[in-house]
Design a protein around this motif. Structure first.
Motif, PDB file in Angstrom:
ATOM      1  N   THR A 316     -23.306 -60.925  10.674  1.00 12.87           N
ATOM      2  CA  THR A 316     -24.042 -62.150  10.338  1.00 12.87           C
ATOM      3  C   THR A 316     -25.520 -61.852  10.071  1.00 12.87           C
ATOM      4  O   THR A 316     -26.154 -62.528   9.251  1.00 12.87           O
ATOM      5  CB  THR A 316     -23.915 -63.200  11.451  1.00 12.87           C
ATOM      6  N   LEU A 319     -25.562 -60.740   6.543  1.00  9.47           N
ATOM      7  CA  LEU A 319     -25.341 -61.870   5.637  1.00  9.47           C
ATOM      8  C   LEU A 319     -26.605 -62.714   5.464  1.00  9.47           C
ATOM      9  O   LEU A 319     -26.766 -63.403   4.453  1.00  9.47           O
ATOM     10  CB  LEU A 319     -24.197 -62.743   6.168  1.00  9.47           C
ATOM     11  N   HIS A 320     -27.498 -62.658   6.444  1.00  8.74           N
ATOM     12  CA  HIS A 320     -28.745 -63.407   6.349  1.00  8.74           C
ATOM     13  C   HIS A 320     -29.711 -62.814   5.323  1.00  8.74           C
ATOM     14  O   HIS A 320     -30.585 -63.525   4.815  1.00  8.74           O
ATOM     15  CB  HIS A 320     -29.444 -63.454   7.713  1.00  8.74           C
ATOM     16  N   THR A 323     -30.066 -64.472   1.799  1.00  8.70           N
ATOM     17  CA  THR A 323     -30.601 -65.839   1.896  1.00  8.70           C
ATOM     18  C   THR A 323     -32.096 -65.819   2.192  1.00  8.70           C
ATOM     19  O   THR A 323     -32.850 -66.642   1.668  1.00  8.70           O
ATOM     20  CB  THR A 323     -29.872 -66.644   2.988  1.00  8.70           C
ATOM     21  N   THR A 345     -26.498 -72.488   3.623  1.00  3.91           N
ATOM     22  CA  THR A 345     -25.774 -71.219   3.776  1.00  3.91           C
ATOM     23  C   THR A 345     -26.127 -70.564   5.105  1.00  3.91           C
ATOM     24  O   THR A 345     -25.251 -70.056   5.820  1.00  3.91           O
ATOM     25  CB  THR A 345     -26.124 -70.251   2.621  1.00  3.91           C
ATOM     26  N   GLN A 346     -27.408 -70.600   5.450  1.00  5.54           N
ATOM     27  CA  GLN A 346     -27.829 -70.036   6.730  1.00  5.54           C
ATOM     28  C   GLN A 346     -27.242 -70.805   7.906  1.00  5.54           C
ATOM     29  O   GLN A 346     -27.007 -70.219   8.975  1.00  5.54           O
ATOM     30  CB  GLN A 346     -29.363 -70.033   6.812  1.00  5.54           C
ATOM     31  N   ILE A 349     -23.743 -69.307   8.404  1.00  4.06           N
ATOM     32  CA  ILE A 349     -23.876 -67.981   9.024  1.00  4.06           C
ATOM     33  C   ILE A 349     -24.464 -68.124  10.428  1.00  4.06           C
ATOM     34  O   ILE A 349     -24.085 -67.397  11.351  1.00  4.06           O
ATOM     35  CB  ILE A 349     -24.782 -67.078   8.163  1.00  4.06           C
TER      36      ILE A 349
END
Length: 445
Positions: A316, A319-320, A323, A345-346, A349
């Motif tokens: 995660t 994945l940040h 963004t 989106t954040q 996540i």
């Protein structure tokens, strides 16, 4: 009959198992949940865009805002002296409650009333600084006592479920309060009454602090196991080095917190002052996190069971990165679609990373002398946040005239800090992923 069936279904639910009044540990979790809800409401009403708006309304510029923002981190470093106080008490609930309400009295009431008596801008900055530092110093010396006490109520077999339910419930309730407050604040924005509503919200927050103090006096207090007889500041630093896994976990927390501190105050100031974002828009996005918690928590709990705490955090975190990179390109012309796309989106996540993050301090926490380890964790987190925030403040003060264009978007110093933050997220995520085995608790290997 229908009510009876509903009652039976409720008593058979996991929520009832976790939060009820008949079992002392479940009741402890009820109090922890109530405290989390109230604390979230207090935080929303006295920090974030409302706090930044309050300081802007009192003639605080972005550099002074940065200084005021990192002072709590310095004060919290004095938490190393907490064991010298707390370990001398076999029962701590009353002293913890008194310290907590004193913190809120100085922090909320003191900050709110200062502009009434002090009009000079320079003296205001000094006054805010003294109040913020003093209140957080009081909090630093006692707040670790709650973690050592409340950890008894969340054993490993219920911890993931507890954190999930706590986050959903606390965020949902506090977000409703946040939205209502935002609509009122925006309706009065630009009028002589704008500051009146922000000040009123701070008084409401102080009333909630009194209610929370009463709740925190209710659950059972257990003995605090100790292996080290002598109480000393030295143990705060010496004991963690006897547990390498705990120390490495603190390294992860410290590094992540450092990069988070780079934009902790400046980007909110940038959004309000440079971009012109409304309170309602920012806080509506923040409040929508409650929906993501509600609908996405089951998914992330499954991921957590499959991947473990560490892998979930690492993935995660990675994945940040994209963004955060996109977020750096926020301007007055594009903030609506960028903030909606990035922040939502954040949120998705974030349900996963926040669930994993909540357990990181306890992941490799030894069972004895926990106050010392919790103080070390608090010191690590706050020193790292201070380092990040103070570095950001220094960079902003030295690059006031920085202007350039990147991919057709005008950039200033605050946006550069967001790019650096994205790099930090990438490095931390990759490191945890690569070092996962050496960070995994012994009983989970």
């Amino acid at each position: 009959m229908a009510f009876r069936r509903l009652g039976n279904a409720y008593r058979a639910s996991r929520f009832y198992y976790l939060f009820n009044f008949s079992d002392e540990k479940a009741f402890g979790r009820v109090v922890m949940l109530a405290s989390a809800i109230i604390s979230s409401c207090i935080t929303y009403l006295t920090s974030g865009v409302f706090y930044t708006g309050f300081l802007i309304g009192n003639e605080i510029n972005i550099v002074n805002l940065g200084i005021i923002t990192f002072l709590p981190y310095i004060a919290n470093c004095f938490g190393i002296f907490a064991p010298l106080i707390l370990e001398r008490f076999e029962k701590r609930r009353v002293i913890l409650a008194m310290a907590r309400i004193t913190y809120f009295t100085v922090n909320i009431l003191g900050t709110t009333l200062l502009p009434v008596f002090v009009k000079d801008p320079t003296q205001k900055v000094i006054g805010f600084a003294v109040i913020v530092f003093t209140s957080n110093l009081i909090n630093a010396l006692f707040t670790g006592g709650y973690a050592a006490w409340h950890l008894n109520f969340i054993p490993n077999n219920v911890r993931a479920e507890y954190f999930s339910f706590q986050q959903v419930t606390a965020t949902a309730i506090s977000s409703a309060m946040l939205l209502a407050s935002s609509f009122i604040a925006d309706a009065l924005r630009g009028t002589p009454h704008q500051m009146d509503i922000i000040v009123a919200l701070r008084y409401i927050a102080y009333g909630l602090a009194i209610v929370e103090m009463v709740f925190l006096l209710l659950p059972k207090e257990y003995p605090y196991p100790r292996k080290v007889v002598r109480i000393s500041v030295k143990n705060v630093f010496a004991l963690p080095f006897q547990h390498p896994k705990f120390l490495k976990t603190m390294g992860v927390i410290g590094t992540w917190t450092f990069f988070a501190g780079l934009t902790s105050s400046s980007f909110t100031y940038y959004l309000l002052n440079q971009v012109g974002v409304q309170y309602t828009f920012v806080n509506s996005i923040d409040a929508s996190y409650a929906l993501f918690l509600l609908f996405c928590s089951p998914f992330w709990r499954k991921v957590l069971r499959k991947w473990s705490w560490l892998k979930t955090f690492a993935i995660t975190a990675l994945l940040h990165v994209p963004t955060t990179l996109v977020y750096a390109f926020t301007t007055r012309d594009n903030y609506v679609w960028i903030m909606l796309a990035v922040r939502l989106t954040q949120h998705f996540i974030g349900v996963g990373i926040n669930l994993a993050w909540a357990n990181l301090p306890y992941l490799n926490l030894p069972k004895e002398d926990q106050t010392n380890y919790i103080v070390f964790y608090t010191l690590t987190a706050n020193f790292s946040a201070f380092a990040g925030s103070s570095l950001a403040t220094w960079m902003i003060s030295k690059t006031q005239s920085l202007r350039f264009t990147l991919l057709g978007v005008p950039f200033i110093n605050v946006q550069v800090l967001v790019l650096i933050q994205a790099l930090g997220q990438l490095l931390v995520g990759l490191w945890v992923l690569l070092k996962q085995k050496s960070l995994t608790p012994v009983d989970e290997e």
